[in-house]
Design an enzyme around this catalytic site. Structure first.
Site, short mmCIF file in Angstrom:
data_model
loop_
_atom_site.label_atom_id
_atom_site.label_comp_id
_atom_site.label_asym_id
_atom_site.label_seq_id
_atom_site.Cartn_x
_atom_site.Cartn_y
_atom_site.Cartn_z
N GLU A 1 0.82 -1.22 0.00
CA GLU A 1 0.00 0.00 0.00
C GLU A 1 0.85 1.27 0.00
O GLU A 1 1.65 1.49 0.92
CB GLU A 1 -0.93 0.01 1.24
CG GLU A 1 -1.91 1.15 1.17
CD GLU A 1 -2.94 1.13 2.29
OE1 GLU A 1 -2.96 0.19 3.10
OE2 GLU A 1 -3.72 2.09 2.34
N LYS B 1 -7.44 -0.21 11.50
CA LYS B 1 -6.86 -0.62 10.21
C LYS B 1 -5.58 0.18 9.96
O LYS B 1 -4.57 -0.36 9.50
CB LYS B 1 -7.88 -0.39 9.09
CG LYS B 1 -7.48 -0.91 7.73
CD LYS B 1 -6.64 0.06 6.93
CE LYS B 1 -6.25 -0.52 5.57
NZ LYS B 1 -5.25 0.31 4.87
N ASP C 1 3.35 -14.79 12.06
CA ASP C 1 2.01 -15.15 11.61
C ASP C 1 1.09 -13.93 11.80
O ASP C 1 0.64 -13.65 12.91
CB ASP C 1 1.55 -16.34 12.47
CG ASP C 1 0.15 -16.82 12.14
OD1 ASP C 1 -0.60 -16.08 11.47
OD2 ASP C 1 -0.19 -17.92 12.58
N HIS D 1 -1.69 11.09 0.64
CA HIS D 1 -1.90 9.77 0.03
C HIS D 1 -1.85 9.87 -1.48
O HIS D 1 -1.19 9.09 -2.15
CB HIS D 1 -3.25 9.23 0.51
CG HIS D 1 -3.47 7.78 0.21
ND1 HIS D 1 -2.64 6.81 0.70
CD2 HIS D 1 -4.41 7.16 -0.53
CE1 HIS D 1 -3.08 5.63 0.27
NE2 HIS D 1 -4.14 5.83 -0.48
P1 HMG Z 1 4.42 15.53 4.15
O1 HMG Z 1 4.27 16.35 5.37
O2 HMG Z 1 3.93 16.05 2.86
O3 HMG Z 1 5.89 15.02 4.03
O4 HMG Z 1 3.74 14.14 4.46
P2 HMG Z 1 7.23 15.82 3.95
O5 HMG Z 1 7.58 15.89 2.49
O6 HMG Z 1 7.21 17.08 4.75
O7 HMG Z 1 8.17 14.78 4.71
C1 HMG Z 1 8.09 14.54 6.11
C2 HMG Z 1 8.70 13.17 6.40
O8 HMG Z 1 7.84 12.15 5.95
C3 HMG Z 1 10.00 12.93 5.65
O9 HMG Z 1 11.07 13.49 6.38
C4 HMG Z 1 10.06 11.44 5.60
O10 HMG Z 1 10.49 10.89 6.83
C5 HMG Z 1 8.61 11.09 5.39
P3 HMG Z 1 12.44 13.93 5.61
O11 HMG Z 1 13.16 12.64 5.35
O12 HMG Z 1 12.05 14.63 4.35
O13 HMG Z 1 13.15 14.77 6.60
N1 HMG Z 1 8.30 11.00 3.96
C6 HMG Z 1 8.59 9.96 3.18
N2 HMG Z 1 9.22 8.79 3.44
C7 HMG Z 1 9.34 7.89 2.43
N3 HMG Z 1 8.88 8.13 1.20
C8 HMG Z 1 8.25 9.27 0.89
C9 HMG Z 1 8.08 10.25 1.89
N4 HMG Z 1 7.51 11.44 1.94
C10 HMG Z 1 7.65 11.90 3.20
N5 HMG Z 1 7.81 9.46 -0.36
C11 HMG Z 1 2.94 11.99 4.14
C12 HMG Z 1 3.44 13.24 3.45
C13 HMG Z 1 2.34 11.07 3.12
C14 HMG Z 1 4.10 11.29 4.83
C15 HMG Z 1 1.87 12.43 5.22
O14 HMG Z 1 0.85 13.13 4.59
C16 HMG Z 1 1.31 11.31 6.02
O15 HMG Z 1 1.93 10.82 6.94
N6 HMG Z 1 0.07 10.91 5.70
C17 HMG Z 1 -0.59 9.76 6.30
C18 HMG Z 1 -0.72 8.71 5.24
C19 HMG Z 1 -1.25 7.41 5.75
O16 HMG Z 1 -1.58 7.23 6.89
N7 HMG Z 1 -1.29 6.44 4.85
C20 HMG Z 1 -1.76 5.12 5.14
C21 HMG Z 1 -2.77 4.69 4.13
S1 HMG Z 1 -4.32 5.45 4.46
C22 HMG Z 1 -5.10 4.23 5.41
O17 HMG Z 1 -5.23 3.15 4.95
C23 HMG Z 1 -5.35 4.40 6.87
C24 HMG Z 1 -6.35 5.39 7.41
O18 HMG Z 1 -7.64 5.22 6.90
C25 HMG Z 1 -6.33 5.13 8.91
C26 HMG Z 1 -7.21 6.04 9.70
O19 HMG Z 1 -8.25 6.45 9.18
O20 HMG Z 1 -6.86 6.26 10.89
C27 HMG Z 1 -5.90 6.77 7.10
#
Ligand code: HMG
Length: 422
Positions: A81, A261, A277, A376
């Protein structure tokens, strides 16, 4: 070590491998395995399960700079994902800046049960079982002497009478210290060895003897305390809203399911990478979410307003193992464990529960801030570009353009890729 991992996600795969090599985190054998993109070989796979026709791959990633109990880890993730690894890295970075995760392993024992029925006097049966406890523990231990020789073994017996729809069950719970193993085979062997004795003690009939995945004797707590300012410029506002989000996940089962989740986005990724597991861990934690009679969010976030700190806590059953199952068989698992410096079962459990809390923090911070879609979709754009046929040479440009599209979908991605290909 912290500096060398900085900007890791912005590097290409070869550059990332160079970082892994430079850190000396893996043995030469494991590093070469990774570098050559080797996988589980066919004959090993064929010996693991039935009707094998091949092997099935998933992306293998890392979350660097993850601090648990004062130690820095490079955490292996296996997930399909997008944004899960980025999210955990994001939250891991915030918590690292705030002193890292602190954990406590409350216990590490497994429980199994023998259910008996057709018992004329259930009270007398319970008394009889408890009076024979020492003998029953001895029988259990004699059935699996190798765990006793290693310092573990059957530890305690508890008994309950449960009734359902006119049937009384006398249920005998066996508590076993399985040390570094998850313990299903150990428990099941011991429990089956107890069946005959229990039937004769109770004058009843044994229905089944099996390990329980409701692992309430393997609880691990992870905590973190984040100064508001480490959450960004709207830190206090976000912290208060994360507290509300945590309350909402206790109040509404529809929200609780999604909240949890999100926690399992991280937990499953590390459980799979570590060869454990994940169905057992899901079963353990999802049932624990209903421990108070209602399915609820598994984490708790609250503000310590006096100290301007957001506190996060989670307690989960985490009976992961460092030996047994596919752990010693699957070579990629050995590499994943190598990245973590081959942790024992308790340390691995502490890391995994902390990952769950981090994953939850990232999701909640996004949800109560800009919304989940912004981050996302930023990452989803990359998956769409690949699906549409973007090449390594043009993917970054295509992703950038796709993110500015009104409709970010496969059709738009294909149009942009076509433009670049022409
Ligand atoms: P951002 O603030 O735009 O990121 O977040 P940034 O560019 O400022 O970077 C901050 C840090 O994030 C980076 O630090 C990295 O550590 C990391 P840096 O190294 O630059 O000093 N980072 C990355 N690491 C690896 N690959 C990348 C990357 N980009 C940033 N490409 C971000 C962007 C997506 C991280 C943020 O918006 C976020 O954390 N969003 C949450 C996303 C999420 O939870 N996804 C899971 C899937 S959704 C789901 O299934 C679950 C859910 O429904 C659960 C719920 O409802 O509770 C959401």
């Amino acid at each position: 070590m912290e500096k060398i991992w900085s900007g890791f996600y912005k590097k290409n795969i070869n550059e990332r491998l160079e970082v892994v090599e430079k850190t000396d985190i893996l043995s030469e054998e494991h590093f070469q395995f990774l570098k050559n993109n080797e996988v589980l070989d066919f004959s090993t796979a064929n010996n693991m399960v039935e009707n094998v026709i091949g092997t099935f791959s998933l992306p293998f990633s890392v979350v660097p700079n993850f601090i648990v109990d004062g130690k820095q880890y490079v955490v292996p993730f296996v997930t399909e994902e997008p944004s899960v690894v980025a999210a955990c890295s994001n939250a891991g970075k915030i918590v690292a800046k705030s002193g890292g995760f602190k954990t406590e392993v409350l216990d590490r024992k497994m429980i199994g049960h023998v259910a008996l029925y057709n018992i004329a006097d259930t009270d007398a049966a319970v008394r009889c079982i408890l009076q024979s406890k020492e003998l029953l523990l001895k029988t259990a231990n004699e059935a699996y002497p190798s765990i006793v020789a290693r310092g573990g073994g059957a530890y305690d017996i508890e008994v309950k009478v449960l009734s359902e729809d006119g049937t009384d069950f006398v249920v005998v719970y066996l508590v076993v210290d399985t040390l570094e193993a998850m313990g299903a085979n150990i428990l099941n062997t011991m429990l089956e060895a107890l069946k005959v004795s229990l039937e004769s003690l109770t004058e009843g009939v044994a229905l089944m003897a099996i390990l329980s995945n409701y692992a309430t004797r393997s609880l691990v707590t992870a905590k973190c305390a984040i100064p508001f300012e480490n959450l960004g410029k709207d830190g206090e506002y976000l912290a208060k809203r994360i507290e509300l989000a945590s309350k909402f996940a206790k109040a509404d089962v529809y929200r609780a399911a999604t909240h949890n989740k999100g926690i399992f986005n991280g937990i499953d990724s590390v459980v799979i990478a570590s060869g454990n597991d994940w169905r057992a861990i899901e079963a353990a934690c999802q049932s624990y979410a209903a421990k108070d009679g209602k399915y609820q969010g598994l984490s708790k976030w609250y503000c310590d307003k006096k100290n301007s700190v957001l506190i996060g806590e989670i307690t989960l059953p985490m009976p992961v193992a460092s030996v047994g199952g596919s752990i010693g068989i699957n070579p990629t698992v050995k590499v994943a464990r190598g990245l973590l410096n081959n942790p024992d079962a308790k340390t691995l459990a502490s890391i995994i529960v902390s990952v769950g809390l981090a994953q939850n923090l990232a999701a909640l911070k996004a949800l109560v801030g800009d919304g989940i879609q912004k981050g996302h979709m930023k990452l989803h754009a990359k998956s769409l570009a690949i699906l549409a046929g973007a090449s390594n040479d043009n993917i970054e440009l295509i992703v950038e353009e796709l993110r500015n599209e009104k409709h970010m979908n496969l059709a738009s991605a294909k149009k942009i890729v076509e433009k670049y290909n022409n």
